[in-house]
Design a protein around this motif. Structure first.
Motif, short mmCIF file in Angstrom:
data_model
loop_
_atom_site.label_atom_id
_atom_site.label_comp_id
_atom_site.label_asym_id
_atom_site.label_seq_id
_atom_site.Cartn_x
_atom_site.Cartn_y
_atom_site.Cartn_z
N SER A 38 49.95 -3.53 -24.58
CA SER A 38 51.06 -4.46 -24.77
C SER A 38 51.01 -5.15 -26.13
O SER A 38 52.05 -5.49 -26.69
CB SER A 38 51.06 -5.51 -23.66
N ALA A 185 55.42 -5.13 -20.66
CA ALA A 185 54.53 -5.49 -21.77
C ALA A 185 54.90 -6.85 -22.33
O ALA A 185 54.02 -7.67 -22.65
CB ALA A 185 54.61 -4.42 -22.86
N ASP A 278 46.30 -4.61 -18.81
CA ASP A 278 46.82 -3.28 -19.17
C ASP A 278 45.86 -2.19 -18.70
O ASP A 278 44.72 -2.11 -19.17
CB ASP A 278 46.97 -3.16 -20.69
#
Length: 289
Positions: A38, A185, A278
């Protein structure tokens, strides 16, 4: 509400970075270890164009170390040198400086073969806002980034920061604005503090954060907020967390605004432990299972 940014910023910054890249030997891409995907900007690949490059996974002390190891392997499989980094950690600093020199070695050797005078390794750090660039530079320099004298040639008029003997940083704003094509994100960037609070709505960010925690770190919700069923609706998770942390209005109702603020602060400060939001790209996960 979609989180967006003004594309004009990106265009102007891209032109400036392209002009400054000619003066450096190595480009360092600074990412947040909690959200490596992200916090990356896909424009870096286009900008670097064969220039020696490393990746710094900053704030590694806030990320899940097992997940960080997976991300390190991910970059190494792509022949991209990478190092986890925590500002204040002397061992991390030593490893990063060594990696920069190692990555620049072929460039300097080429200069020497041409009979040119040996000089310092020159580096530029690229990253999105609020991933810790200023803190990292000051830590590496050992001071509040005391500047060296101007360097002649292509860099006349630009300022350099001496990071250590034989290693200089071009002191330019190597800041790339994040691209928000992926709203998940964007929301994760907001959760880590990479996006200013006036750009996003906590009503949207905090539920996504709690849902991510339910998937990646369910034990945190159980231990910190005493939530047994972590797979319930995010609004109910917020209510439970708020009640546990004393975010109550007169009469005992939940103060949701305060609860959202507290959950964000708990995550950003590390109170919830070391967490990575993530996951690896899906095509890479089987190699780390």
């Amino acid at each position: 509400m979609l989180i967006q940014w003004f594309p004009g910023h990106m265009t102007k910054t891209k032109r400036m970075i392209e002009a400054h890249l000619k003066a450096v030997d190595v480009v360092a891409e600074l990412l947040d270890a909690r959200i490596p995907a992200s916090s990356a900007n896909p424009m870096v690949d286009e900008l670097v164009q064969g220039k020696p490059r490393i990746v710094i996974l900053n704030k590694a002390d806030l990320a899940d170390p097992k997940e960080t190891d997976k991300w390190v392997s991910y970059y190494r499989r792509r022949d991209i040198p990478v190092v986890p980094m925590s500002v204040g950690n002397a061992k991390n600093k030593k490893k990063l400086l060594a990696l920069i020199r190692e990555t620049a070695a072929p460039v300097l050797a080429k200069w020497q073969r041409r009979g040119l005078k040996a000089r310092s390794v020159r580096i530029m750090i690229l990253g999105i806002p609020n991933v810790g660039k200023s803190s990292l530079i000051n830590f590496l320099a050992g001071t509040a980034a005391a500047r060296t004298a101007n360097t002649p040639g292509h860099t006349r008029g630009k300022q350099w920061v001496r990071l250590s003997e034989g290693l200089d940083l071009l002191d330019t704003p190597g800041v790339l604005w994040p691209k928000f094509d992926d709203q998940t994100a964007a929301l994760r960037l907001a959760a880590t503090g990479a996006i200013a609070g006036d750009v996003f709505n906590p009503d949207e960010v905090v539920p996504v954060l709690l849902s991510s925690l339910a998937e990646t770190a369910p034990q945190v919700l159980k231990e910190v907020y005493r939530i047994e069923d972590v797979h319930q609706d995010p609004q109910l998770l917020l209510e439970a967390a708020g009640r546990r942390r004393g975010c109550l209005l007169p009469g005992g109702a939940i103060d949701y605004d305060r609860a959202e603020t507290v959950v964000l602060r708990d995550f950003r400060s590390g109170r919830l432990g070391r967490i990575t939001l993530d996951p690896l790209p899906s095509e890479d996960r089987h190699e780390n299972s």
